[in-house]
Design a protein around this motif. Structure first.
Motif, short mmCIF file in Angstrom:
data_model
loop_
_atom_site.label_atom_id
_atom_site.label_comp_id
_atom_site.label_asym_id
_atom_site.label_seq_id
_atom_site.Cartn_x
_atom_site.Cartn_y
_atom_site.Cartn_z
N LEU A 183 -17.74 96.08 -5.75
CA LEU A 183 -18.64 95.58 -4.69
C LEU A 183 -17.86 95.61 -3.36
O LEU A 183 -16.67 94.93 -3.39
N VAL A 184 -17.96 95.99 -2.42
CA VAL A 184 -17.19 95.94 -1.15
C VAL A 184 -18.02 95.63 -0.09
O VAL A 184 -19.18 96.48 0.38
N GLU A 185 -17.67 94.58 0.60
CA GLU A 185 -18.18 93.97 1.81
C GLU A 185 -17.57 94.55 3.01
O GLU A 185 -16.62 94.58 3.00
N SER A 186 -18.49 94.37 4.09
CA SER A 186 -17.95 94.74 5.56
C SER A 186 -18.94 94.04 6.56
O SER A 186 -20.10 93.67 6.04
N GLY A 187 -18.77 94.03 7.63
CA GLY A 187 -19.59 93.36 8.75
C GLY A 187 -19.27 92.10 9.46
O GLY A 187 -19.63 91.51 10.51
N SER A 227 -27.15 99.55 -10.15
CA SER A 227 -27.91 99.71 -9.15
C SER A 227 -28.45 98.50 -8.52
O SER A 227 -28.95 97.67 -9.12
N VAL A 228 -28.32 98.56 -7.09
CA VAL A 228 -28.92 97.01 -6.35
C VAL A 228 -30.35 96.81 -6.68
O VAL A 228 -30.78 95.89 -6.60
N ALA A 282 -31.25 103.87 -1.47
CA ALA A 282 -30.63 105.20 -1.14
C ALA A 282 -28.96 104.91 -1.04
O ALA A 282 -28.40 105.73 -1.22
N ARG A 283 -28.70 104.04 -0.27
CA ARG A 283 -27.40 103.50 -0.07
C ARG A 283 -26.50 102.93 -1.36
O ARG A 283 -25.47 102.42 -1.24
N ASN A 284 -27.60 102.13 -1.94
CA ASN A 284 -26.83 101.17 -3.10
C ASN A 284 -26.30 100.01 -2.46
O ASN A 284 -25.19 99.56 -2.79
N THR A 285 -26.91 99.65 -1.37
CA THR A 285 -26.21 98.50 -0.55
C THR A 285 -27.15 97.30 -0.30
O THR A 285 -28.54 97.52 0.04
#
Length: 111
Positions: free
Chosen positions: A4-8, A28-29, A74-77
């Motif tokens: 898991l990679v966070e940003s923002g 899959s989220v 689609a972005r699994n985000t």
């Protein structure tokens, strides 16, 4: 292996907005319950928001009406839209699908 990679995160004035992202791999989220937690400068950790299957969401009372959790298959985000930020929202924000955690992203709310 789940990653898991966070940003923002960043520095924002009170009343401002930020959108956090958590890019997932190894799961899959859309089929997982995903959480956002935060850890304050005083080292208190609290859950902030969660999203379950069928898009059921829940929030800690202190962010209700200001934060929105969502996800994009689609972005699994997974996202956390944060509006009307307050100094008390200052923390390191992490996403999790237990037992996996991201490294976190710092959010600082200050004038």
């Amino acid at each position: 292996q789940v990653q898991l990679v966070e940003s923002g995160g960043g520095l924002v004035q009170p009343g401002g907005s930020l959108r956090l992202s958590c890019v997932a791999s190894g799961l899959s989220v859309m089929n997982s319950t995903m959480w956002w937690y935060r850890q304050t400068p005083e080292n208190a950790r609290e859950w902030v928001a969660l999203i379950m299957t069928a898009d059921v969401t829940n929030y800690v009372d202190s962010v209700k009406g200001r934060f929105t959790i969502s996800r994009d298959g689609a972005r699994n985000t997974v996202y956390l839209q944060m509006n009307d930020l307050k100094p008390g929202d200052t923390a390191v924000y992490s996403c999790t699908h237990q037992p996996s955690w991201g490294q976190g992203t710092q959010v600082t709310v200050s004038s």
